[in-house]
Design a protein around this motif. Structure first.
Motif, mmCIF file in Angstrom:
data_model
loop_
_atom_site.group_PDB
_atom_site.id
_atom_site.type_symbol
_atom_site.label_atom_id
_atom_site.label_comp_id
_atom_site.label_asym_id
_atom_site.label_seq_id
_atom_site.Cartn_x
_atom_site.Cartn_y
_atom_site.Cartn_z
ATOM 1 N N PRO A 52 0.835 -1.207 0.000
ATOM 2 C CA PRO A 52 0.000 0.000 0.000
ATOM 3 C C PRO A 52 0.867 1.253 0.000
ATOM 4 C CG PRO A 52 0.025 -0.989 2.169
ATOM 5 C CD PRO A 52 0.786 -1.913 1.265
ATOM 6 N N ILE A 53 0.290 2.340 -0.445
ATOM 7 C CA ILE A 53 1.057 3.579 -0.579
ATOM 8 C C ILE A 53 1.083 4.370 0.722
ATOM 9 C CG2 ILE A 53 1.135 5.800 -1.785
ATOM 10 C CD1 ILE A 53 -0.087 4.343 -4.188
ATOM 11 N N ASN A 54 -0.064 4.521 1.365
ATOM 12 C CA ASN A 54 -0.150 5.426 2.510
ATOM 13 C C ASN A 54 -0.027 4.738 3.861
ATOM 14 O OD1 ASN A 54 -0.567 7.534 0.743
ATOM 15 N ND2 ASN A 54 -2.776 7.279 0.758
#
Length: 93
Positions: A52-54
């Motif tokens: 995931p990015i965040n």
């Protein structure tokens, strides 16, 4: 949503392992060490592709322990292969 991403990770890892078994069987070189190393490579690839990015979920933080144990196992495989290649007079035991 989190369960969907987790299942995508599990499906990707299982697909990689099944593909590894099939390729090794077709090539006629099925061994536990080779399967372990290829599966570890697949685990690392799937982990990076599904990252995931965040926000990092808790299950991905626990995945670091599995990856760490896999890298220790990889080191054991490499050392065993090196010791198998070396002549007997070089190995002290």
């Amino acid at each position: 949503m989190a369960t969907h991403r987790r299942m995508r990770f599990v499906h990707g890892t299982v697909a990689w392992m099944l593909g590894t078994v099939l390729v090794l069987a077709v090539l006629g070189s099925v061994s536990l060490e080779l399967f372990f190393v290829c599966s570890l490579i697949g685990l690392l690839i799937v982990t990076e592709l599904t990252a995931p990015i965040n926000v990092t979920p808790a299950w991905r933080k626990r995945l670091r322990w599995v990856i760490g144990l896999g890298l220790v196992g990889f080191a054991v495989v490499v050392v065993r292969r090196i010791l198998a290649i070396l002549p007997p007079e070089v190995v002290p035991w």
